[in-house]
Design a protein around this motif. Sequence first.
Motif, PDB file in Angstrom:
ATOM      1  N   ARG A   1       1.176  -1.455  -0.133  1.00  0.00           N
ATOM      2  CA  ARG A   1      -0.105   0.234   0.144  1.00  0.00           C
ATOM      3  C   ARG A   1       0.815   1.186   0.343  1.00  0.00           C
ATOM      4  O   ARG A   1       0.697   1.899  -0.417  1.00  0.00           O
ATOM      5  CB  ARG A   1      -0.596   0.243   1.224  1.00  0.00           C
ATOM      6  N   LEU A   2       2.025   1.247   0.764  1.00  0.00           N
ATOM      7  CA  LEU A   2       2.644   2.465   1.073  1.00  0.00           C
ATOM      8  C   LEU A   2       3.665   2.480  -0.685  1.00  0.00           C
ATOM      9  O   LEU A   2       3.603   3.791  -1.171  1.00  0.00           O
ATOM     10  CB  LEU A   2       3.976   2.780   2.014  1.00  0.00           C
ATOM     11  N   ARG A   3       3.710   1.367  -0.925  1.00  0.00           N
ATOM     12  CA  ARG A   3       4.891   1.911  -2.662  1.00  0.00           C
ATOM     13  C   ARG A   3       3.335   2.135  -3.901  1.00  0.00           C
ATOM     14  O   ARG A   3       4.152   3.209  -4.475  1.00  0.00           O
ATOM     15  CB  ARG A   3       5.177   0.281  -3.000  1.00  0.00           C
ATOM     16  N   MET A   4       2.605   1.654  -3.298  1.00  0.00           N
ATOM     17  CA  MET A   4       1.403   2.085  -4.505  1.00  0.00           C
ATOM     18  C   MET A   4       1.033   3.723  -4.517  1.00  0.00           C
ATOM     19  O   MET A   4       0.969   4.238  -4.992  1.00  0.00           O
ATOM     20  CB  MET A   4       0.006   1.588  -4.237  1.00  0.00           C
ATOM     21  N   THR A   5       1.195   4.150  -2.672  1.00  0.00           N
ATOM     22  CA  THR A   5       0.844   5.553  -2.409  1.00  0.00           C
ATOM     23  C   THR A   5       2.203   6.156  -3.015  1.00  0.00           C
ATOM     24  O   THR A   5       1.914   7.276  -3.681  1.00  0.00           O
ATOM     25  CB  THR A   5       1.314   5.707  -0.978  1.00  0.00           C
ATOM     26  N   CYS A   6       3.692   5.561  -2.917  1.00  0.00           N
ATOM     27  CA  CYS A   6       4.677   6.620  -3.462  1.00  0.00           C
ATOM     28  C   CYS A   6       4.526   6.959  -5.183  1.00  0.00           C
ATOM     29  O   CYS A   6       4.809   7.827  -5.423  1.00  0.00           O
ATOM     30  CB  CYS A   6       5.922   6.020  -3.140  1.00  0.00           C
ATOM     31  N   VAL A   7       4.490   5.469  -5.796  1.00  0.00           N
ATOM     32  CA  VAL A   7       3.914   5.385  -7.364  1.00  0.00           C
ATOM     33  C   VAL A   7       3.048   6.611  -7.933  1.00  0.00           C
ATOM     34  O   VAL A   7       2.687   7.025  -8.546  1.00  0.00           O
ATOM     35  CB  VAL A   7       3.857   4.672  -7.986  1.00  0.00           C
ATOM     36  N   ALA A   8       1.798   7.080  -6.953  1.00  0.00           N
ATOM     37  CA  ALA A   8       1.017   7.273  -6.870  1.00  0.00           C
ATOM     38  C   ALA A   8       1.048   9.246  -6.953  1.00  0.00           C
ATOM     39  O   ALA A   8       0.669   9.514  -7.973  1.00  0.00           O
ATOM     40  CB  ALA A   8      -0.933   7.798  -6.199  1.00  0.00           C
ATOM     41  N   GLY A   9       1.961   9.455  -5.694  1.00  0.00           N
ATOM     42  CA  GLY A   9       2.451  10.442  -5.961  1.00  0.00           C
ATOM     43  C   GLY A   9       3.019  11.669  -7.108  1.00  0.00           C
ATOM     44  O   GLY A   9       2.673  12.184  -7.389  1.00  0.00           O
ATOM     45  N   LEU A  10       4.241  10.228  -7.654  1.00  0.00           N
ATOM     46  CA  LEU A  10       5.234  10.371  -8.598  1.00  0.00           C
ATOM     47  C   LEU A  10       4.693  10.565  -9.724  1.00  0.00           C
ATOM     48  O   LEU A  10       4.691  11.282 -10.822  1.00  0.00           O
ATOM     49  CB  LEU A  10       6.108   9.295  -8.997  1.00  0.00           C
ATOM     50  N   GLN A  11       2.837   9.970  -9.631  1.00  0.00           N
ATOM     51  CA  GLN A  11       2.365   9.880 -10.983  1.00  0.00           C
ATOM     52  C   GLN A  11       1.330  11.477 -10.857  1.00  0.00           C
ATOM     53  O   GLN A  11       1.290  11.976 -12.424  1.00  0.00           O
ATOM     54  CB  GLN A  11       0.836   9.099 -11.188  1.00  0.00           C
ATOM     55  N   LYS A  12       1.042  11.889 -10.013  1.00  0.00           N
ATOM     56  CA  LYS A  12       0.607  13.395 -10.145  1.00  0.00           C
ATOM     57  C   LYS A  12       1.428  14.121 -10.005  1.00  0.00           C
ATOM     58  O   LYS A  12       0.997  15.016 -10.817  1.00  0.00           O
ATOM     59  CB  LYS A  12       0.115  13.163  -8.221  1.00  0.00           C
ATOM     60  N   MET A  13       3.001  14.456  -9.396  1.00  0.00           N
ATOM     61  CA  MET A  13       3.586  15.165  -9.934  1.00  0.00           C
ATOM     62  C   MET A  13       3.781  15.040 -11.892  1.00  0.00           C
ATOM     63  O   MET A  13       4.004  16.400 -12.630  1.00  0.00           O
ATOM     64  CB  MET A  13       5.405  14.779  -9.663  1.00  0.00           C
ATOM     65  N   ARG A  14       4.006  13.701 -12.024  1.00  0.00           N
ATOM     66  CA  ARG A  14       4.094  13.911 -13.537  1.00  0.00           C
ATOM     67  C   ARG A  14       3.059  14.836 -14.633  1.00  0.00           C
ATOM     68  O   ARG A  14       2.590  15.415 -15.493  1.00  0.00           O
ATOM     69  CB  ARG A  14       3.739  12.763 -14.381  1.00  0.00           C
ATOM     70  N   GLU A  15       1.455  15.004 -13.527  1.00  0.00           N
ATOM     71  CA  GLU A  15       0.365  14.816 -14.738  1.00  0.00           C
ATOM     72  C   GLU A  15       0.699  16.499 -14.645  1.00  0.00           C
ATOM     73  O   GLU A  15      -0.284  17.422 -14.655  1.00  0.00           O
ATOM     74  CB  GLU A  15      -0.805  15.227 -14.047  1.00  0.00           C
TER      75      GLU A  15
END
Length: 200
Positions: free
Chosen positions: A87-101
Amino acid sequence: MSTSTRERIVAEALRLFAERGYAATSVAEIEAAAGLSPGAGGLYRHFPSKQEVLAAAVREHIERTRQQVVTTLEQSEQYKDKPLELRLRMTCVAGLQKMREEKELVRVLFRDLDQFPHLVADMRDGVVNPLYEGIAQWISAQPEFVGVTEDWDAVASVLGGSVVNYWLANESLYEAPIRIDEKRFASAWARLALGLLPQA
């Protein structure tokens, strides 16, 4: 879904501001990029000024971020039975995706928004703080952390800040710090967050 002329103006203006800078982008160039006749005043049928186009872009990103934070927190419930590290890894990846957006807006923010203090305040209060607050709310609500006494806002600042820094280094230096790929970064990020668990 087709985009409106207003939406095209905002999207193309933000792209041009990110590429060239706000001051170096003319209204005629925005009009041309949006499919309007350059110099014919089409932009002014939708916005009173170039600055208002930028303000509209900031407001749209603020609204989208608010919706994403709410949706992400709601959707996280479906993963509550997964291991915390996942769950933590998924949250980190989601944060990086948000930065890309938000890449174009972030570029404009760092390059030009000091000219517009009210937009900086809008970004801080409408995008940055809600994201950090969302991280704090999410991590403190995980079953494994229930009952853990921690300064979750400060934890969110550290964890969220590391995601932002990793992405900014990738974006501005064209390479991740010491060439750590995203998978390794997310894994290390999750392991550090696991360190918040009470020690047996």
